[in-house]
Design a protein around this motif. Structure first.
Motif, PDB file in Angstrom:
ATOM      1  N   ASP A  83      26.596  89.191  45.903  1.00 54.69           N
ATOM      2  CA  ASP A  83      25.793  88.143  46.552  1.00 54.69           C
ATOM      3  C   ASP A  83      24.382  88.084  45.973  1.00 54.69           C
ATOM      4  O   ASP A  83      23.547  87.349  46.472  1.00 54.69           O
ATOM      5  N   TRP A  84      24.124  88.876  44.950  1.00 54.24           N
ATOM      6  CA  TRP A  84      22.795  88.898  44.352  1.00 54.24           C
ATOM      7  C   TRP A  84      22.483  87.567  43.675  1.00 54.24           C
ATOM      8  O   TRP A  84      23.377  86.853  43.226  1.00 54.24           O
ATOM      9  N   THR A  85      21.195  87.269  43.596  1.00 45.88           N
ATOM     10  CA  THR A  85      20.718  86.077  42.902  1.00 45.88           C
ATOM     11  C   THR A  85      19.691  86.515  41.859  1.00 45.88           C
ATOM     12  O   THR A  85      19.424  87.706  41.705  1.00 45.88           O
ATOM     13  N   TRP A  86      19.106  85.560  41.194  1.00 46.95           N
ATOM     14  CA  TRP A  86      18.026  85.864  40.263  1.00 46.95           C
ATOM     15  C   TRP A  86      16.966  84.780  40.366  1.00 46.95           C
ATOM     16  O   TRP A  86      17.223  83.683  40.858  1.00 46.95           O
ATOM     17  N   ASP A  87      15.761  85.123  39.890  1.00 44.73           N
ATOM     18  CA  ASP A  87      14.652  84.177  39.943  1.00 44.73           C
ATOM     19  C   ASP A  87      13.623  84.589  38.892  1.00 44.73           C
ATOM     20  O   ASP A  87      13.653  85.709  38.386  1.00 44.73           O
ATOM     21  N   TYR A  88      12.744  83.668  38.555  1.00 45.44           N
ATOM     22  CA  TYR A  88      11.627  83.973  37.669  1.00 45.44           C
ATOM     23  C   TYR A  88      10.466  84.491  38.512  1.00 45.44           C
ATOM     24  O   TYR A  88      10.234  84.024  39.606  1.00 45.44           O
ATOM     25  N   ASN A  89       9.722  85.460  37.937  1.00 43.18           N
ATOM     26  CA  ASN A  89       8.551  85.976  38.626  1.00 43.18           C
ATOM     27  C   ASN A  89       7.430  86.119  37.609  1.00 43.18           C
ATOM     28  O   ASN A  89       7.558  86.940  36.707  1.00 43.18           O
ATOM     29  N   PRO A  90       6.376  85.345  37.628  1.00 45.78           N
ATOM     30  CA  PRO A  90       5.876  84.578  38.751  1.00 45.78           C
ATOM     31  C   PRO A  90       6.476  83.184  38.883  1.00 45.78           C
ATOM     32  O   PRO A  90       6.615  82.684  39.988  1.00 45.78           O
ATOM     33  N   PHE A 114      13.665  90.045  23.656  1.00 40.77           N
ATOM     34  CA  PHE A 114      14.152  90.813  24.799  1.00 40.77           C
ATOM     35  C   PHE A 114      13.589  90.221  26.078  1.00 40.77           C
ATOM     36  O   PHE A 114      12.599  89.501  26.067  1.00 40.77           O
ATOM     37  N   ILE A 115      14.275  90.542  27.171  1.00 43.34           N
ATOM     38  CA  ILE A 115      13.791  90.136  28.485  1.00 43.34           C
ATOM     39  C   ILE A 115      13.390  91.387  29.257  1.00 43.34           C
ATOM     40  O   ILE A 115      13.978  92.448  29.090  1.00 43.34           O
ATOM     41  N   SER A 116      12.367  91.245  30.058  1.00 45.39           N
ATOM     42  CA  SER A 116      11.979  92.285  31.003  1.00 45.39           C
ATOM     43  C   SER A 116      12.344  91.772  32.383  1.00 45.39           C
ATOM     44  O   SER A 116      11.977  90.652  32.746  1.00 45.39           O
ATOM     45  N   PHE A 117      13.090  92.569  33.114  1.00 40.64           N
ATOM     46  CA  PHE A 117      13.548  92.139  34.436  1.00 40.64           C
ATOM     47  C   PHE A 117      13.408  93.272  35.434  1.00 40.64           C
ATOM     48  O   PHE A 117      13.386  94.445  35.073  1.00 40.64           O
ATOM     49  N   TYR A 144      14.671  89.765  39.149  1.00 44.38           N
ATOM     50  CA  TYR A 144      13.526  88.928  38.797  1.00 44.38           C
ATOM     51  C   TYR A 144      13.257  89.018  37.298  1.00 44.38           C
ATOM     52  O   TYR A 144      13.100  90.117  36.766  1.00 44.38           O
ATOM     53  N   VAL A 145      13.212  87.882  36.630  1.00 45.90           N
ATOM     54  CA  VAL A 145      12.845  87.828  35.216  1.00 45.90           C
ATOM     55  C   VAL A 145      11.320  87.833  35.158  1.00 45.90           C
ATOM     56  O   VAL A 145      10.671  86.909  35.661  1.00 45.90           O
TER      57      VAL A 145
END
Length: 86
Positions: free
Chosen positions: A3-10, A65-68, A78-79
């Motif tokens: 049920d997890w989601t993801w989002d950008y931060n900030p 690369f991505i930092s999450f 959170y990206v």
């Protein structure tokens, strides 16, 4: 499936500004798969010697690369940054 989601931060605008559309699409594909892992996301990517905290994952054959940040309490990934070498 989780049920997890993801989002950008900030924000999406801050993180993706100036990135090619293909890179943004690949980042979103990868983060969707990370969210599907649910709590196991705290073990994915670097650093490999510990769990949790800010993680890194190579994209597009090492061209960036991505930092999450996986946050189990929020059930969200959170990206936080995308580094693209081009």
């Amino acid at each position: 499936m989780s049920d997890w989601t993801w989002d950008y931060n900030p924000s999406e605008e801050y993180i993706t500004d100036g990135l090619p559309p293909g890179v943004v699409a690949e980042v979103e594909r990868i983060v969707t798969e990370l969210a599907a892992l649910g709590p196991e996301t705290v073990r994915v990517g670097r650093p490999i010697d510990r769990e949790g905290g800010l993680r890194e994952f190579d994209i597009l054959g090492g061209r960036g690369f991505i930092s999450f940040l996986p946050v189990p309490r929020h059930e969200c990934v959170y990206v936080c940054n995308v580094t693209w070498y081009g």
